[in-house]
Design an enzyme around this catalytic site. Structure first.
Site, PDB file in Angstrom:
ATOM      1  N   HIS A 132       0.828  -1.212   0.000  1.00 61.12           N
ATOM      2  CA  HIS A 132       0.000   0.000   0.000  1.00 61.12           C
ATOM      3  C   HIS A 132       0.865   1.266   0.000  1.00 61.12           C
ATOM      4  O   HIS A 132       0.573   2.228  -0.720  1.00 61.12           O
ATOM      5  CB  HIS A 132      -0.935   0.009   1.211  1.00 61.12           C
ATOM      6  N   TYR A 133       1.927   1.248   0.803  1.00 60.94           N
ATOM      7  CA  TYR A 133       2.832   2.399   0.882  1.00 60.94           C
ATOM      8  C   TYR A 133       3.463   2.685  -0.483  1.00 60.94           C
ATOM      9  O   TYR A 133       3.478   3.831  -0.954  1.00 60.94           O
ATOM     10  CB  TYR A 133       3.918   2.128   1.929  1.00 60.94           C
ATOM     11  N   LEU A 134       3.972   1.646  -1.127  1.00 63.42           N
ATOM     12  CA  LEU A 134       4.647   1.835  -2.414  1.00 63.42           C
ATOM     13  C   LEU A 134       3.660   2.196  -3.518  1.00 63.42           C
ATOM     14  O   LEU A 134       4.001   2.923  -4.456  1.00 63.42           O
ATOM     15  CB  LEU A 134       5.439   0.579  -2.787  1.00 63.42           C
TER      16      LEU A 134
END
Length: 219
Positions: A131-133
């Protein structure tokens, strides 16, 4: 645009570890006036002590006034490891996109983005990083499509060790057991503002063997 003409620079994420180090680096240049975007009034003194000028604004709110009269922006903000997916979307993706749009609206040409290795292929990330990337990827792509003169820096794993001052910088670097001190990342972001070889480029960095100025000049 000519990088050497840039004087007024806004740092988003100014109270973070990397953001504070960017302010410290840029403040060494007497020709530059550095502004630090902070969310809380009590953070202002820290920014002043580093030689910066605090601007109260929130990436989750309206950022238009924060970019007034700026000539360049460095996005070094992040939701942090202790927050959930909602905050990551709000800051790392939507906050960055909002700042890019504000820059475009106000005629600010230069934008430097701190991203992360793996943001170009978020679907290949470990589950906890996906999700972060993905958020970083969406923000990076929005910047590339904006028409601004961009630089997107993708560091490998960050450490809080002392600066080394030497890096590898390329489209792809070796990620295996590789890291880079935040202080060196801050130096790369600060130098990229005026290093025209980094204009409209996306590149990865890790600790390496070339002095930072030389590595950036060879991109």
């Amino acid at each position: 645009m000519k990088g050497e003409c840039i004087n007024d620079i806004l740092i988003a994420g100014a109270n973070g570890t990397t953001g504070k180090q960017i302010i410290g680096e840029l403040s060494k240049n007497p020709q530059m006036t550095v502004y630090g975007m902070i969310r809380k009034e009590e953070q202002a003194q820290t920014i002043k002590a580093l030689g910066g000028h605090p601007i109260l604004a929130d990436l989750e709110g309206n950022v238009d006034k924060a970019v007034d009269n700026m000539e360049a922006i460095i996005f070094a903000a992040g939701s942090g490891p202790k927050t959930g997916a909602d905050k990551t979307t709000a800051v790392d993706k939507n906050g960055a996109i909002k700042l890019v749009d504000a820059a475009k609206k106000k005629g600010i040409e230069r934008f430097v983005m701190l991203s992360s290795v793996g943001s170009d292929n978020p679907e290949q990330a470990q589950e906890g990083m996906h999700h972060y990337l993905e958020a970083k990827h969406d923000a990076d792509e929005h910047l590339k499509a904006s028409g601004l003169t961009y630089t997107i820096v993708l560091p490998v794993a960050l450490t809080n060790e002392q600066a080394i001052g030497k890096i590898f910088a390329d489209e792809k670097v070796d990620h295996t057991d590789n890291s880079i001190p935040r202080a060196d990342v801050a130096d790369v972001l600060a130098k990229s503002i005026t290093e025209e070889k980094t204009f409209n480029k996306t590149f990865e960095i890790s600790s390496g063997t070339l002095p930072i100025t030389e590595a950036l000049h060879n991109i």
